[in-house]
Design an enzyme around this catalytic site. Structure first.
Site, PDB file in Angstrom:
ATOM      1  CG  ASP A 196       0.499  -7.013   8.196  1.00  0.00           C
ATOM      2  OD1 ASP A 196       0.486  -7.054   6.960  1.00  0.00           O
ATOM      3  OD2 ASP A 196       1.530  -6.800   8.863  1.00  0.00           O
ATOM      4  CE  LYS A 222      -4.002  -5.632   4.535  1.00  0.00           C
ATOM      5  NZ  LYS A 222      -2.867  -4.756   4.441  1.00  0.00           N
ATOM      6  CE  LYS A 282       3.447  -0.666  10.621  1.00  0.00           C
ATOM      7  NZ  LYS A 282       3.277  -1.077   9.218  1.00  0.00           N
ATOM      8  N   GLY A 283       4.271  -5.759  10.185  1.00  0.00           N
ATOM      9  CA  GLY A 283       5.475  -6.581  10.031  1.00  0.00           C
ATOM     10  C   GLY A 283       5.340  -7.676   8.999  1.00  0.00           C
ATOM     11  CD  GLU A 305       6.726  -1.274   8.907  1.00  0.00           C
ATOM     12  OE1 GLU A 305       6.565  -1.404   7.688  1.00  0.00           O
ATOM     13  OE2 GLU A 305       6.189  -2.021   9.737  1.00  0.00           O
ATOM     14  CG  ASP A 313       3.872   1.719   7.714  1.00  0.00           C
ATOM     15  OD1 ASP A 313       3.706   1.110   6.633  1.00  0.00           O
ATOM     16  OD2 ASP A 313       4.671   1.341   8.592  1.00  0.00           O
ATOM     17  N   GLY A 314       1.123   1.370   6.181  1.00  0.00           N
ATOM     18  CA  GLY A 314       0.030   0.402   6.122  1.00  0.00           C
ATOM     19  C   GLY A 314      -0.024  -0.425   7.391  1.00  0.00           C
ATOM     20  CB  THR A 374      -0.954  -0.002   1.225  1.00  0.00           C
ATOM     21  OG1 THR A 374      -1.545  -1.292   1.336  1.00  0.00           O
ATOM     22  CG2 THR A 374      -2.047   1.046   1.080  1.00  0.00           C
TER      23      THR A 374
HETATM   24  C1  5RP Z   1       5.529  -4.082   6.592  1.00  0.00           C
HETATM   25  C2  5RP Z   1       4.210  -3.715   7.147  1.00  0.00           C
HETATM   26  C3  5RP Z   1       3.128  -3.343   6.186  1.00  0.00           C
HETATM   27  O1  5RP Z   1       2.636  -2.099   6.526  1.00  0.00           O
HETATM   28  C4  5RP Z   1       2.028  -4.363   6.295  1.00  0.00           C
HETATM   29  O2  5RP Z   1       2.572  -5.658   6.090  1.00  0.00           O
HETATM   30  C5  5RP Z   1       0.926  -4.091   5.270  1.00  0.00           C
HETATM   31  O3  5RP Z   1       1.408  -4.333   4.002  1.00  0.00           O
HETATM   32  P1  5RP Z   1       0.508  -4.234   2.698  1.00  0.00           P
HETATM   33  O4  5RP Z   1       0.230  -2.784   2.465  1.00  0.00           O
HETATM   34  O5  5RP Z   1       1.370  -4.869   1.628  1.00  0.00           O
HETATM   35  O6  5RP Z   1      -0.749  -5.042   2.937  1.00  0.00           O
HETATM   36  O7  5RP Z   1       3.988  -3.693   8.333  1.00  0.00           O
HETATM   37  O8  5RP Z   1       6.419  -4.502   7.597  1.00  0.00           O
END
Ligand code: 5RP
Length: 220
Positions: free
Chosen positions: A84, A121, A94-95, A103, A81-82, A31
């Protein structure tokens, strides 16, 4: 609408949160990659950025954004930031992209965490997405034993070495009803670098994309 289209939608909405003439913190993941693409397409002005991963740094540079070392900047306002998973109290897992430690460092420096996600999410309780824990390799087995005592089923993320030269254990089977307490508990296990629970400092604003447009949730 595909999940990819939803990610583009929320990435475009995040452009409105770029601060003027100030440092922007930029996270990682697909994202965020779309957000960086949108910076390039819209030619949005980003004074300079701090970055949470080598991949993010490369992407930012490719659209002309100057990336600086976090040691060279003061605490700043906006981190984008995005995530999970996000729960109704703005706690996050996250991660998934293995960038959780950097992050969390950038989160700790920012006064506002703007979380950009698609609606898939949003969850009532964190834990269906396996909780990433970044660990020092020599502590792997001992950390895994302790995580089992906490009720989880840790699985080594095969072939994954983080930007910090560490490994990731993905902890399955957790039902996280007290994210702040669990974050503190896991952080205290010797050998844990960072747990991917962002609860003691969670999101401040969540932008989530739906078929009806981007919705905004703000912490009171
Ligand atoms: C990376 C993260 C990302 O923000 C999380 O995995 C979301 O990713 P995506 O936008 O691909 O769904 O924490 O360490």
């Amino acid at each position: 609408m595909t999940q990819d289209e939803l990610k583009v939608m929320v990435a475009k909405a995040a452009l409105d949160y770029i601060p003027k003439n100030a440092v922007l913190g930029v996270g990682s993941g697909s994202t965020v990659m779309k957000f960086i693409e949108q910076i390039g397409i819209s030619k949005a002005k980003v004074a300079k950025a701090v970055s949470s991963s080598n991949k993010t740094t490369e992407a930012l540079k490719s659209v002309g954004v100057q990336v600086v070392d976090p040691n060279e900047v003061e605490p700043y306002e906006v981190y984008i930031d995005g995530a999970d998973e996000v729960d109704p109290n703005f706690n996050m897992i996250k991660g998934g992209g293995a960038c959780l430690t950097r992050e969390k460092i950038l989160t700790s420096m920012a006064s506002k965490f703007i979380c950009i996600v698609d609606k898939s999410k949003l969850v009532q309780t964190l834990g269906k997405f396996p909780l990433p824990v970044e660990i020092i390799p020599m502590a792997r087995e001992q950390v895994a034993r302790t995580l089992k005592e906490l009720g989880g089923n840790p699985v080594l993320r095969e072939g994954c070495i983080t930007d910090n030269g560490c490994e990731i254990l993905d902890v399955h089977g957790l039902n996280i009803t007290d994210p702040v307490a669990l974050e503190q508990k896991i952080n205290q296990i010797p050998g844990v670098v960072t747990v991917g629970l962002f609860a003691s400092k969670g999101a401040d604003i969540v932008l989530y994309a739906t078929e009806d447009g981007v919705k905004v949730l703000k912490r009171n």
